[in-house]
Design an enzyme around this catalytic site. Sequence first.
Site, mmCIF file in Angstrom:
data_model
loop_
_atom_site.group_PDB
_atom_site.id
_atom_site.type_symbol
_atom_site.label_atom_id
_atom_site.label_comp_id
_atom_site.label_asym_id
_atom_site.label_seq_id
_atom_site.Cartn_x
_atom_site.Cartn_y
_atom_site.Cartn_z
ATOM 1 N N SER A 122 0.810 -1.225 0.000
ATOM 2 C CA SER A 122 0.000 0.000 0.000
ATOM 3 C C SER A 122 0.843 1.275 0.000
ATOM 4 C CB SER A 122 -0.936 0.032 1.221
ATOM 5 O OG SER A 122 -0.210 0.323 2.395
ATOM 6 N N LYS A 159 0.624 4.176 7.220
ATOM 7 C CA LYS A 159 -0.114 5.017 6.268
ATOM 8 C C LYS A 159 0.285 6.480 6.454
ATOM 9 C CE LYS A 159 -2.877 1.848 4.491
ATOM 10 N NZ LYS A 159 -2.041 0.725 4.918
#
Length: 198
Positions: A122, A159
């Site tokens: 990701s 993230k």
Amino acid sequence: MRTLNKEKLFRIEKYIKDYQTENGRSPSYRNIMHFMSMSSLNLVQRYVFALEKDGRIQRTRLGNIELPSQLDKGETTIAPLLGAIACGEPSFAVEHIEDSFELPRSLFGGGKLFVLHASGNSMIEVGINDGDLIVLRRQDYAEDGEIVVALTNGNNTLKRLFHRNGKIVLHPENKTMKDIIVNNCEIQGVLVGCIKTY
């Protein structure tokens, strides 16, 4: 005054240089005394002075044996490797020390550092790939736009952090993936570097 033994002089020089290469610092006079089974620190000092006089080693202003500049790694910090972090869907956070690394502060900065294995894809658009080692500074706050380890509902993930409309947005750096939006989360660390192995 007794003449110094040339073979012993050579062995002491070799010990000093081997010790410096292996440890990133110079041995103490006591280290040399024990290694060489010598009878006193004064005798060690005579050999060290002789090596310095011959230009084979140098001493600091304090009289210690100087570390050659090419071996001086500068200030470092020990960072434990604490397992893996999901770069994708959050995964259950289990922290255990697998290993530890000596990292230069000139590259990674100060604070309490730790290392994690990146797992998933990701964050590939910022160059973090599956299997990379990521270096983080342990802290419980972060600015918008920083890449963080976030813990939410017992799960953690790596993230980019944003605050929007009273919510926390955990943004993946992969165009094929969606933001994770939560009401709150716990910041466990902020990214300061990525170590790649090939």
